[in-house]
Design a protein around this motif. Structure first.
Motif, PDB file in Angstrom:
ATOM      1  N   SER A  45     -58.179 -36.266 -19.150  1.00  0.00           N
ATOM      2  CA  SER A  45     -58.589 -36.373 -20.777  1.00  0.00           C
ATOM      3  C   SER A  45     -59.676 -37.248 -20.559  1.00  0.00           C
ATOM      4  CB  SER A  45     -56.872 -37.138 -20.611  1.00  0.00           C
ATOM      5  OG  SER A  45     -56.557 -39.006 -20.466  1.00  0.00           O
ATOM      6  N   LEU A  46     -59.680 -38.313 -20.122  1.00  0.00           N
ATOM      7  CA  LEU A  46     -61.106 -38.859 -20.184  1.00  0.00           C
ATOM      8  C   LEU A  46     -62.489 -38.273 -20.258  1.00  0.00           C
ATOM      9  CD1 LEU A  46     -60.611 -42.153 -18.580  1.00  0.00           C
ATOM     10  CD2 LEU A  46     -60.412 -41.389 -21.507  1.00  0.00           C
ATOM     11  N   ARG A  47     -62.298 -36.829 -19.205  1.00  0.00           N
ATOM     12  CA  ARG A  47     -63.127 -36.029 -18.932  1.00  0.00           C
ATOM     13  C   ARG A  47     -63.790 -35.027 -20.177  1.00  0.00           C
ATOM     14  NH1 ARG A  47     -64.936 -36.576 -13.610  1.00  0.00           N
ATOM     15  NH2 ARG A  47     -64.232 -37.760 -11.998  1.00  0.00           N
ATOM     16  N   LEU A  48     -62.687 -34.787 -20.067  1.00  0.00           N
ATOM     17  CA  LEU A  48     -62.222 -33.050 -21.321  1.00  0.00           C
ATOM     18  C   LEU A  48     -61.949 -34.312 -22.861  1.00  0.00           C
ATOM     19  CD1 LEU A  48     -59.907 -31.226 -19.329  1.00  0.00           C
ATOM     20  CD2 LEU A  48     -62.349 -30.500 -19.829  1.00  0.00           C
ATOM     21  N   ARG A  49     -62.111 -34.931 -23.071  1.00  0.00           N
ATOM     22  CA  ARG A  49     -62.397 -35.518 -24.798  1.00  0.00           C
ATOM     23  C   ARG A  49     -61.088 -34.887 -24.914  1.00  0.00           C
ATOM     24  NH1 ARG A  49     -68.309 -36.021 -25.116  1.00  0.00           N
ATOM     25  NH2 ARG A  49     -68.760 -37.927 -23.942  1.00  0.00           N
ATOM     26  N   ARG A  50     -59.745 -34.354 -24.535  1.00  0.00           N
ATOM     27  CA  ARG A  50     -59.031 -34.380 -24.623  1.00  0.00           C
ATOM     28  C   ARG A  50     -57.599 -35.653 -24.442  1.00  0.00           C
ATOM     29  NH1 ARG A  50     -58.047 -28.559 -22.891  1.00  0.00           N
ATOM     30  NH2 ARG A  50     -55.461 -28.644 -24.065  1.00  0.00           N
ATOM     31  N   ARG A  51     -56.902 -36.224 -25.722  1.00  0.00           N
ATOM     32  CA  ARG A  51     -56.088 -37.302 -25.705  1.00  0.00           C
ATOM     33  C   ARG A  51     -54.653 -36.673 -24.548  1.00  0.00           C
ATOM     34  NH1 ARG A  51     -56.282 -40.525 -30.753  1.00  0.00           N
ATOM     35  NH2 ARG A  51     -58.663 -40.631 -31.330  1.00  0.00           N
ATOM     36  N   GLU A  52     -54.378 -35.416 -25.077  1.00  0.00           N
ATOM     37  CA  GLU A  52     -52.985 -35.258 -25.206  1.00  0.00           C
ATOM     38  C   GLU A  52     -53.199 -34.590 -24.082  1.00  0.00           C
ATOM     39  OE1 GLU A  52     -55.520 -31.289 -26.067  1.00  0.00           O
ATOM     40  OE2 GLU A  52     -55.582 -33.266 -26.995  1.00  0.00           O
ATOM     41  N   ILE A  53     -53.742 -34.324 -22.738  1.00  0.00           N
ATOM     42  CA  ILE A  53     -53.967 -34.243 -20.975  1.00  0.00           C
ATOM     43  C   ILE A  53     -53.039 -35.124 -20.651  1.00  0.00           C
ATOM     44  CG2 ILE A  53     -55.044 -33.885 -19.614  1.00  0.00           C
ATOM     45  CD1 ILE A  53     -57.168 -31.794 -21.444  1.00  0.00           C
ATOM     46  N   ALA A  54     -53.042 -36.370 -21.064  1.00  0.00           N
ATOM     47  CA  ALA A  54     -52.963 -37.600 -20.451  1.00  0.00           C
ATOM     48  C   ALA A  54     -50.914 -37.760 -20.653  1.00  0.00           C
ATOM     49  CB  ALA A  54     -52.913 -38.714 -21.321  1.00  0.00           C
ATOM     50  N   THR A 100     -49.287 -33.187   3.889  1.00  0.00           N
ATOM     51  CA  THR A 100     -49.882 -33.398   4.209  1.00  0.00           C
ATOM     52  C   THR A 100     -48.943 -34.373   5.187  1.00  0.00           C
ATOM     53  OG1 THR A 100     -51.037 -33.998   4.320  1.00  0.00           O
ATOM     54  CG2 THR A 100     -51.812 -31.821   4.235  1.00  0.00           C
ATOM     55  N   ASP A 101     -48.350 -34.993   4.479  1.00  0.00           N
ATOM     56  CA  ASP A 101     -47.483 -36.327   5.151  1.00  0.00           C
ATOM     57  C   ASP A 101     -46.137 -36.574   4.568  1.00  0.00           C
ATOM     58  OD1 ASP A 101     -48.977 -37.187   3.515  1.00  0.00           O
ATOM     59  OD2 ASP A 101     -49.318 -39.424   5.368  1.00  0.00           O
ATOM     60  N   ILE A 102     -44.871 -36.800   5.520  1.00  0.00           N
ATOM     61  CA  ILE A 102     -43.575 -37.045   4.608  1.00  0.00           C
ATOM     62  C   ILE A 102     -43.262 -38.472   4.318  1.00  0.00           C
ATOM     63  CG2 ILE A 102     -42.895 -38.492   6.766  1.00  0.00           C
ATOM     64  CD1 ILE A 102     -40.799 -35.800   5.409  1.00  0.00           C
ATOM     65  N   LYS A 103     -45.143 -39.519   4.275  1.00  0.00           N
ATOM     66  CA  LYS A 103     -45.062 -40.855   3.185  1.00  0.00           C
ATOM     67  C   LYS A 103     -45.897 -40.238   1.859  1.00  0.00           C
ATOM     68  CE  LYS A 103     -44.995 -43.306   7.472  1.00  0.00           C
ATOM     69  NZ  LYS A 103     -45.662 -44.302   8.104  1.00  0.00           N
ATOM     70  N   GLU A 104     -46.218 -39.259   2.063  1.00  0.00           N
ATOM     71  CA  GLU A 104     -47.195 -38.818   0.779  1.00  0.00           C
ATOM     72  C   GLU A 104     -48.049 -39.722   0.228  1.00  0.00           C
ATOM     73  OE1 GLU A 104     -44.357 -38.943  -2.530  1.00  0.00           O
ATOM     74  OE2 GLU A 104     -43.112 -36.960  -1.547  1.00  0.00           O
ATOM     75  N   VAL A 105     -49.433 -39.857   1.109  1.00  0.00           N
ATOM     76  CA  VAL A 105     -50.288 -39.803   1.358  1.00  0.00           C
ATOM     77  C   VAL A 105     -51.461 -39.644   1.226  1.00  0.00           C
ATOM     78  CG1 VAL A 105     -51.911 -41.468   2.529  1.00  0.00           C
ATOM     79  CG2 VAL A 105     -49.240 -42.743   3.037  1.00  0.00           C
ATOM     80  N   ASP A 106     -51.550 -38.606   2.404  1.00  0.00           N
ATOM     81  CA  ASP A 106     -52.589 -37.405   1.848  1.00  0.00           C
ATOM     82  C   ASP A 106     -51.524 -36.497   1.495  1.00  0.00           C
ATOM     83  OD1 ASP A 106     -54.482 -38.579   3.744  1.00  0.00           O
ATOM     84  OD2 ASP A 106     -53.053 -37.940   5.386  1.00  0.00           O
ATOM     85  N   PHE A 107     -52.844 -35.204   0.856  1.00  0.00           N
ATOM     86  CA  PHE A 107     -52.506 -34.531   0.040  1.00  0.00           C
ATOM     87  C   PHE A 107     -53.463 -33.344   0.362  1.00  0.00           C
ATOM     88  CE2 PHE A 107     -54.787 -36.349  -3.376  1.00  0.00           C
ATOM     89  CZ  PHE A 107     -55.869 -35.222  -3.505  1.00  0.00           C
ATOM     90  N   SER A 108     -53.391 -32.184  -0.241  1.00  0.00           N
ATOM     91  CA  SER A 108     -54.260 -31.069   0.607  1.00  0.00           C
ATOM     92  C   SER A 108     -54.461 -29.903  -0.568  1.00  0.00           C
ATOM     93  CB  SER A 108     -53.658 -29.635   1.141  1.00  0.00           C
ATOM     94  OG  SER A 108     -52.044 -29.686   1.131  1.00  0.00           O
ATOM     95  N   PHE A 109     -53.620 -30.311  -1.837  1.00  0.00           N
ATOM     96  CA  PHE A 109     -53.592 -29.526  -3.157  1.00  0.00           C
ATOM     97  C   PHE A 109     -52.748 -30.842  -4.498  1.00  0.00           C
ATOM     98  CE2 PHE A 109     -51.298 -26.956  -6.645  1.00  0.00           C
ATOM     99  CZ  PHE A 109     -53.041 -26.611  -6.629  1.00  0.00           C
ATOM    100  N   ARG A 110     -53.823 -31.117  -5.991  1.00  0.00           N
ATOM    101  CA  ARG A 110     -53.514 -31.137  -6.400  1.00  0.00           C
ATOM    102  C   ARG A 110     -53.383 -30.505  -7.687  1.00  0.00           C
ATOM    103  NH1 ARG A 110     -54.972 -37.722  -6.974  1.00  0.00           N
ATOM    104  NH2 ARG A 110     -53.281 -38.253  -8.925  1.00  0.00           N
ATOM    105  N   ALA A 111     -52.692 -30.618  -8.663  1.00  0.00           N
ATOM    106  CA  ALA A 111     -53.049 -29.632 -10.145  1.00  0.00           C
ATOM    107  C   ALA A 111     -52.778 -30.881 -10.940  1.00  0.00           C
ATOM    108  CB  ALA A 111     -51.985 -27.952 -10.191  1.00  0.00           C
ATOM    109  N   CYS A 112     -52.584 -30.260 -12.585  1.00  0.00           N
ATOM    110  CA  CYS A 112     -52.770 -31.547 -14.083  1.00  0.00           C
ATOM    111  C   CYS A 112     -52.142 -29.842 -14.806  1.00  0.00           C
ATOM    112  CB  CYS A 112     -53.686 -31.798 -13.978  1.00  0.00           C
ATOM    113  SG  CYS A 112     -53.306 -32.756 -16.179  1.00  0.00           S
ATOM    114  N   ALA A 113     -51.159 -30.152 -15.722  1.00  0.00           N
ATOM    115  CA  ALA A 113     -51.727 -28.809 -16.278  1.00  0.00           C
ATOM    116  C   ALA A 113     -50.028 -28.916 -17.336  1.00  0.00           C
ATOM    117  CB  ALA A 113     -50.086 -27.454 -15.539  1.00  0.00           C
ATOM    118  N   LYS A 114     -49.893 -29.102 -18.553  1.00  0.00           N
ATOM    119  CA  LYS A 114     -48.604 -28.928 -19.955  1.00  0.00           C
ATOM    120  C   LYS A 114     -47.207 -28.848 -19.199  1.00  0.00           C
ATOM    121  CE  LYS A 114     -48.289 -28.134 -24.539  1.00  0.00           C
ATOM    122  NZ  LYS A 114     -48.456 -27.832 -24.888  1.00  0.00           N
TER     123      LYS A 114
END
Length: 117
Positions: free
Chosen positions: A70-79, A88-102
């Protein structure tokens, strides 16, 4: 929402406009599929090398990645947008994919999804 997808692999990933549809196939049961719909996607990080993942987690609005975008794109609603992770692990530390969407929805595969194969 937190789902263990250790027995699944990615059958297909389809980007249509601002939507990404990922179909998961159970490696033990060919009739068991799940569909992840990521609608009005704003950004994603894909570091998948061999599609190894254990946990899929969907967080409703207010995360650090939506805030950063939201800061990078200057669009408050994205926050307030949701984000999804493939960990990739059961403790949810390392991720292989991450996405942001409405809108991010994980659902069962239906007959009308046959075109997603």
């Amino acid at each position: 929402m937190r789902v263990n997808l250790e027995d699944y692999y990615i059958l297909s990933s389809i980007l249509l406009g601002s939507g990404l549809i990922i179909t998961f196939q159970n490696s033990l049961d060919v009739h068991d599929r799940r569909v992840l719909e990521i609608n009005e996607i704003v950004g994603f990080i894909d570091q998948r090398i061999n599609d190894q993942f254990v946990i899929l987690r969907i967080d409703d609005g207010g995360g650090s990645y939506p805030f950063d975008l939201s800061l990078r794109l200057r669009r408050r609603e994205i926050a307030t947008y949701s984000e999804v992770f493939f960990f990739t692990d059961i403790k949810e530390v390392d991720f292989s994919f991450r996405a942001c969407a409405k809108s991010i929805i994980l659902r069962g595969w239906e007959e009308e999804d046959s075109w997603l194969k």
